[in-house]
Motif scaffolding. Structure first.
Motif, PDB file in Angstrom:
ATOM      1  N   GLN A  35       0.832  -1.192   0.000  1.00  0.00           N
ATOM      2  CA  GLN A  35       0.000   0.000   0.000  1.00  0.00           C
ATOM      3  C   GLN A  35       0.874   1.253   0.000  1.00  0.00           C
ATOM      4  OE1 GLN A  35      -2.771  -0.257   3.211  1.00  0.00           O
ATOM      5  NE2 GLN A  35      -3.371   1.874   2.988  1.00  0.00           N
ATOM      6  N   ARG A  36       1.914   1.229   0.845  1.00  0.00           N
ATOM      7  CA  ARG A  36       2.794   2.392   0.928  1.00  0.00           C
ATOM      8  C   ARG A  36       3.540   2.598  -0.384  1.00  0.00           C
ATOM      9  NH1 ARG A  36       3.035   6.661   4.483  1.00  0.00           N
ATOM     10  NH2 ARG A  36       5.102   7.570   4.411  1.00  0.00           N
ATOM     11  N   MET A  37       3.988   1.500  -0.961  1.00  0.00           N
ATOM     12  CA  MET A  37       4.702   1.607  -2.229  1.00  0.00           C
ATOM     13  C   MET A  37       3.787   2.199  -3.285  1.00  0.00           C
ATOM     14  SD  MET A  37       7.676   1.176  -3.216  1.00  0.00           S
ATOM     15  CE  MET A  37       8.722   1.025  -4.634  1.00  0.00           C
ATOM     16  N   ASN A  38       2.509   1.754  -3.249  1.00  0.00           N
ATOM     17  CA  ASN A  38       1.554   2.300  -4.208  1.00  0.00           C
ATOM     18  C   ASN A  38       1.376   3.794  -4.007  1.00  0.00           C
ATOM     19  OD1 ASN A  38       1.231  -0.185  -5.267  1.00  0.00           O
ATOM     20  ND2 ASN A  38      -0.657  -0.658  -4.135  1.00  0.00           N
ATOM     21  N   GLU A  39       1.329   4.184  -2.734  1.00  0.00           N
ATOM     22  CA  GLU A  39       1.188   5.619  -2.442  1.00  0.00           C
ATOM     23  C   GLU A  39       2.364   6.394  -3.007  1.00  0.00           C
ATOM     24  OE1 GLU A  39      -1.258   5.756   1.786  1.00  0.00           O
ATOM     25  OE2 GLU A  39       0.895   5.737   1.779  1.00  0.00           O
ATOM     26  N   VAL A  40       3.564   5.831  -2.812  1.00  0.00           N
ATOM     27  CA  VAL A  40       4.763   6.503  -3.311  1.00  0.00           C
ATOM     28  C   VAL A  40       4.673   6.678  -4.822  1.00  0.00           C
ATOM     29  CG1 VAL A  40       7.246   6.256  -3.681  1.00  0.00           C
ATOM     30  CG2 VAL A  40       6.275   5.732  -1.452  1.00  0.00           C
ATOM     31  N   VAL A  41       4.305   5.587  -5.506  1.00  0.00           N
ATOM     32  CA  VAL A  41       4.224   5.643  -6.969  1.00  0.00           C
ATOM     33  C   VAL A  41       3.137   6.630  -7.403  1.00  0.00           C
ATOM     34  CG1 VAL A  41       3.718   4.312  -9.034  1.00  0.00           C
ATOM     35  CG2 VAL A  41       5.122   3.330  -7.235  1.00  0.00           C
ATOM     36  N   ALA A  42       2.019   6.616  -6.676  1.00  0.00           N
ATOM     37  CA  ALA A  42       0.927   7.521  -7.034  1.00  0.00           C
ATOM     38  C   ALA A  42       1.368   8.973  -6.897  1.00  0.00           C
ATOM     39  CB  ALA A  42      -0.281   7.244  -6.139  1.00  0.00           C
ATOM     40  N   LEU A  43       2.061   9.267  -5.803  1.00  0.00           N
ATOM     41  CA  LEU A  43       2.513  10.651  -5.589  1.00  0.00           C
ATOM     42  C   LEU A  43       3.508  11.048  -6.672  1.00  0.00           C
ATOM     43  CD1 LEU A  43       2.487  13.198  -3.918  1.00  0.00           C
ATOM     44  CD2 LEU A  43       4.298  12.262  -2.507  1.00  0.00           C
ATOM     45  N   GLN A  44       4.380  10.107  -7.023  1.00  0.00           N
ATOM     46  CA  GLN A  44       5.351  10.371  -8.083  1.00  0.00           C
ATOM     47  C   GLN A  44       4.636  10.763  -9.377  1.00  0.00           C
ATOM     48  OE1 GLN A  44       7.874   6.859  -8.178  1.00  0.00           O
ATOM     49  NE2 GLN A  44       9.373   8.049  -9.308  1.00  0.00           N
ATOM     50  N   ARG A  45       3.570  10.021  -9.686  1.00  0.00           N
ATOM     51  CA  ARG A  45       2.814  10.315 -10.915  1.00  0.00           C
ATOM     52  C   ARG A  45       2.184  11.690 -10.835  1.00  0.00           C
ATOM     53  NH1 ARG A  45       0.428   5.199 -11.351  1.00  0.00           N
ATOM     54  NH2 ARG A  45       1.912   3.864 -12.420  1.00  0.00           N
ATOM     55  N   GLU A  46       1.604  11.983  -9.652  1.00  0.00           N
ATOM     56  CA  GLU A  46       0.949  13.279  -9.507  1.00  0.00           C
ATOM     57  C   GLU A  46       1.957  14.407  -9.679  1.00  0.00           C
ATOM     58  OE1 GLU A  46      -2.302  13.762  -6.396  1.00  0.00           O
ATOM     59  OE2 GLU A  46      -1.255  11.960  -5.736  1.00  0.00           O
ATOM     60  N   LEU A  47       3.124  14.217  -9.085  1.00  0.00           N
ATOM     61  CA  LEU A  47       4.160  15.234  -9.207  1.00  0.00           C
ATOM     62  C   LEU A  47       4.556  15.401 -10.664  1.00  0.00           C
ATOM     63  CD1 LEU A  47       6.463  14.425  -6.158  1.00  0.00           C
ATOM     64  CD2 LEU A  47       5.121  16.487  -6.482  1.00  0.00           C
ATOM     65  N   GLU A  48       4.628  14.280 -11.364  1.00  0.00           N
ATOM     66  CA  GLU A  48       5.034  14.356 -12.762  1.00  0.00           C
ATOM     67  C   GLU A  48       3.996  15.108 -13.583  1.00  0.00           C
ATOM     68  OE1 GLU A  48       6.832  10.830 -14.170  1.00  0.00           O
ATOM     69  OE2 GLU A  48       6.439  11.329 -16.266  1.00  0.00           O
ATOM     70  N   SER A  49       2.720  14.873 -13.270  1.00  0.00           N
ATOM     71  CA  SER A  49       1.705  15.599 -14.037  1.00  0.00           C
ATOM     72  C   SER A  49       1.701  17.077 -13.642  1.00  0.00           C
ATOM     73  CB  SER A  49       0.326  14.970 -13.843  1.00  0.00           C
ATOM     74  OG  SER A  49      -0.010  14.986 -12.480  1.00  0.00           O
ATOM     75  N   ALA A  50       2.286  17.396 -12.480  1.00  0.00           N
ATOM     76  CA  ALA A  50       2.442  18.800 -12.097  1.00  0.00           C
ATOM     77  C   ALA A  50       3.730  19.377 -12.676  1.00  0.00           C
ATOM     78  CB  ALA A  50       2.442  18.942 -10.584  1.00  0.00           C
ATOM     79  N   GLY A  51       4.434  18.566 -13.479  1.00  0.00           N
ATOM     80  CA  GLY A  51       5.623  19.075 -14.154  1.00  0.00           C
ATOM     81  C   GLY A  51       6.897  18.874 -13.375  1.00  0.00           C
ATOM     82  N   TYR A  52       6.892  17.972 -12.388  1.00  0.00           N
ATOM     83  CA  TYR A  52       8.112  17.751 -11.626  1.00  0.00           C
ATOM     84  C   TYR A  52       8.447  16.268 -11.636  1.00  0.00           C
ATOM     85  CZ  TYR A  52      11.660  18.219  -8.070  1.00  0.00           C
ATOM     86  OH  TYR A  52      12.861  18.219  -7.405  1.00  0.00           O
ATOM     87  N   VAL A  53       9.640  15.949 -12.108  1.00  0.00           N
ATOM     88  CA  VAL A  53      10.068  14.551 -12.131  1.00  0.00           C
ATOM     89  C   VAL A  53      10.773  14.253 -10.812  1.00  0.00           C
ATOM     90  CG1 VAL A  53      11.428  12.824 -13.319  1.00  0.00           C
ATOM     91  CG2 VAL A  53      10.338  14.658 -14.607  1.00  0.00           C
ATOM     92  N   ALA A  54      10.136  13.443  -9.979  1.00  0.00           N
ATOM     93  CA  ALA A  54      10.692  13.188  -8.651  1.00  0.00           C
ATOM     94  C   ALA A  54      11.211  11.766  -8.563  1.00  0.00           C
ATOM     95  CB  ALA A  54       9.626  13.413  -7.598  1.00  0.00           C
ATOM     96  N   GLU A  55      12.319  11.608  -7.838  1.00  0.00           N
ATOM     97  CA  GLU A  55      12.769  10.259  -7.565  1.00  0.00           C
ATOM     98  C   GLU A  55      11.869   9.660  -6.491  1.00  0.00           C
ATOM     99  OE1 GLU A  55      16.867  10.942  -6.728  1.00  0.00           O
ATOM    100  OE2 GLU A  55      17.163  11.357  -8.854  1.00  0.00           O
ATOM    101  N   PRO A  56      11.747   8.316  -6.482  1.00  0.00           N
ATOM    102  CA  PRO A  56      10.864   7.704  -5.474  1.00  0.00           C
ATOM    103  C   PRO A  56      11.267   8.083  -4.049  1.00  0.00           C
ATOM    104  CG  PRO A  56      12.145   6.037  -6.668  1.00  0.00           C
ATOM    105  CD  PRO A  56      12.286   7.308  -7.417  1.00  0.00           C
TER     106      PRO A  56
END
Lengths: 299, 387
Positions: free
Chosen positions: A6-27
């Motif tokens: 679940q936590r890993m999914n949250e991390v990946v989800a946040l990463q995606r959201e950040l990317e759609s906000a124009g920021y490429v984040a490392e996990p």
């Protein structure tokens, strides 16, 4: 207790959201941001200039749909500029107007020292928002140690004491992102209170992803070449290495000049655009036509 | 601690002790981790789940690191602590490296305490680490005279004077003050509010006082040995007086000694200095040392209010060109560079060595400094230059 998936999914989800906000984040950064939301602690971000420290706060604000409040620190920054100041002119005006008022003096005084006459500076504004905002304290190392102590008080208690008005507690807790360039060693107290994140220059894949998001006009192979070139430049002994902003500027400059392929034949024209990438005189002297041609040929 | 108690019940006992032990493990490796952090590690473990190694790693990294060098060492330490032994082989060598070098020092009969401090010295962990390889232990730089009581008193008095004068330096930037040279309109209006708008009490602005940061770079090579005790005493006295003094010693390499100098126990301080400089071979590479300083420390320490004081006789066995370049680089960052040359005061000496010649164009002040008297004479000049 959350399950790990679940936590890993949250991390990946946040990463995606950040990317759609124009920021490429490392996990790792996404995980730290989640932890920051969990623990309610500020996030201290360090790294060289131009690696995208400030952008984190902007992207976080976009993702959370929150207001971004920014405090740019500088030498000599004081409470009046960072927290609050009374609007003296308006207070004086009010005093003159109240002269013929029949109310008792205590009431008048209360009126004059009310929030109406308070100028909210970023820190006070951040703790009095109805929705939790993102508070960006930029380049905290430029402010003096004394200011850092003020900041510590705010970050531990989330309240500001104004002598005339009393203590104002935070309505909601802001999400605090602090950035530092390392011009001054920060106090251990501040470091201990924060989560920490060190941002390095991006590797090839990350930078390519950034260029593709931020400069969609750069076509696939060209973007790869640009990033390859910048990565080679960063490996050179330079006084000031180009950051991500420089990469994007340079990409724009190349496109503007109508250059769509990087090779050693075009070294002359690439040289003309290098002012977007190399920013000190000493570094610029190192970039002769031959050097540029050599790097370009390798791309 | 109630929350902590609730948290502690969550994972199994073995996991719990494993998790809480990690903070201690990091502390032993020189991290600035406190006791309360083990509770936070547990909380984090519960929040993020302990079974996914990556998420736990990222979360603990954000929680427990405080600065760049800790950040870079974290992954290896995490692997060494949490990975099962059969996967540990590669990382263990990395994680235990500092300990090994500490062990090496201990063999030479030094105190345990000092060795740990040298290996994990916050200022310069890496330099201290490679300063301790075995074969180099033969040569010692001797700082044993660092605490001669009678001289120490004179030096401390002089450094107090120097520090006091430094504290009096003013900046051009102004701040509100009760007295001053210029009227502060905003402040005056603010004061007049209490008197119904009549400006009885005036507010002023005055130039802010600021203490420049000092960075001392001391040459402790053999040719400097008659003077290096003396300068280390100066540096110790000065670190006691001013908060913002950073001291480095160099010879064939450069290392920070701020922590050791600030040690309240003079004997332990001496021991730690001893350890830091142990095993440095012959020859002075001023240029390379300054270049290393530029690369590793300058961006953190040297800013536009920093005065850099180099103490050296200028006998450089390296390339003068390297020295000139390093000084030019330093000159771009620092406010002023002062070079104290102990030999300069001697009759018939002129700074003709190649190193000195290369350095000269980049200096703001070259001054003699062989004994206390000459230092006393040169202090006003240094302050003048730093202003």
């Amino acid at each position: 207790m959350n399950s790990p998936e679940q936590r890993m999914n949250e991390v990946v989800a946040l990463q995606r959201e950040l990317e759609s906000a124009g920021y490429v984040a490392e996990p790792a950064l996404a995980a730290a941001l989640l932890l920051m939301l969990d623990l309610g602690r500020p996030l201290l971000v360090e790294g060289d200039a131009g690696v995208g420290k400030t952008e984190i706060a902007k992207a976080l604000a976009t993702v959370r749909g929150a207001k971004l409040i920014r405090l740019q620190c500088y030498e000599g920054l004081d409470v009046h500029a960072a927290m609050y100041e009374w609007n003296y002119q308006r207070q004086l005006l009010a005093i003159k107007l109240l002269e013929h008022d029949e109310r008792p003096a205590a009431l008048k005084e209360q009126d004059i020292f009310s929030e109406r006459y308070l100028l909210k500076r970023p820190l006070l504004e951040a703790i009095s928002c109805a929705e939790p905002p993102v508070l960006l304290i930029d380049e905290v190392d430029r402010a003096d140690e004394a200011f850092e102590a003020y900041l510590l008080e705010l970050l531990s208690e989330f309240q500001i004491t104004i002598p005339e008005l009393g203590t104002l507690s935070a309505v909601t807790r802001p999400l605090v992102v602090i950035t530092s360039n390392g011009t001054r060693e920060l106090s251990d107290a501040l470091r201990r209170r924060c989560l920490y994140q060190y941002i390095d220059y991006p590797d090839f894949d990350k930078e390519l992803a950034i260029v593709e998001i931020k400069a969609p006009h750069a076509a696939g192979q060209f973007a790869r070449q640009v990033v390859e070139f910048v990565q080679s430049v960063r490996r050179m002994e330079l006084q000031k290495k180009p950051g991500i902003a420089e990469t994007l500027d340079w990409t724009a400059a190349l496109l503007r000049m109508g250059i769509s392929v990087i090779d050693d034949d075009g070294a002359e024209r690439i040289l003309e655009t290098l002012s977007a990438l190399v920013k000190t005189r000493g570094d610029r002297e190192g970039f002769t036509r031959e050097v540029v041609a050599r790097i370009a040929a390798a791309c | 601690m109630n929350a902590a108690a609730a948290v502690i019940d969550a994972p199994g006992a073995l996991l719990r002790s494993r998790l809480t032990g990690f903070a201690g493990f990091l502390r032993a490796n020189g991290y600035g981790v406190g006791g309360a952090d083990s509770v936070r590690v547990l909380e984090t473990g519960v929040k993020t789940g302990i079974l996914d190694q990556q998420v736990l790693r990222w979360s603990l990294k954000a929680l427990l690191c405080g600065r760049g060098d800790e950040w870079r060492r974290f992954d290896a330490l995490f692997d060494a602590y949490f990975l099962p032994p059969n996967k540990k082989v590669f990382v263990e060598s990395v994680a235990t490296q500092p300990r090994e070098s500490a062990g090496g020092l201990r063999d030479s009969g030094e105190s345990d305490d000092g060795a740990g401090a040298a290996a994990g010295s916050a200022d310069d962990g890496s330099a201290a680490r490679h300063g301790a390889s075995r074969e180099e232990l033969l040569a010692h730089t001797d700082f044993s005279e660092l605490h001669h009581p009678d001289q120490v008193r004179d030096i401390e008095a002089l450094m107090r004077l120097f520090a006091r004068r430094l504290k009096r330096l003013h900046l051009r930037r102004e701040a509100r003050s009760h007295r001053g040279r210029r009227l502060d309109l905003q402040g005056t209006i603010r004061n007049s509010v209490a008197c119904g708008g009549t400006p009885f009490r005036l507010a002023f602005r005055q130039r802010r006082r600021v203490r420049p940061r000092l960075v001392l770079l001391l040459d402790v090579s053999r040719s400097m040995s008659p003077y290096s005790f003396f300068y280390l005493r100066l540096a110790r006295a000065l670190s006691g007086e001013l908060a913002d003094v950073h001291c480095f010693i160099f010879h064939t390499r450069i290392t920070g000694v701020g922590e050791a100098l600030r040690d309240p126990d003079p004997w332990r301080s001496q021991e730690r200095l001893h350890l830091l400089a142990a095993g440095w071979g012959g020859g002075t590479r001023i240029g390379e040392c300054l270049r290393d300083f530029n690369r590793d420390h300058a961006s953190r320490l040297v800013h536009s209010r920093t005065g850099v004081v180099v103490v050296s006789d200028g006998y450089d066995t390296g390339e003068p060109k390297v020295l000139a370049e390093a000084l030019a680089g330093l000159r771009r960052r620092a406010r002023r560079i002062v070079w104290l040359n102990p030999l300069l005061g001697q009759p018939g000496f002129s700074p003709v060595s190649r190193g000195m010649q290369a350095a000269l164009p980049h200096l703001d002040l070259l001054a003699p400094g062989g004994d206390l008297e000459s230092i006393e004479r040169v202090i006003p000049k240094i302050i003048e230059v730093l202003r």
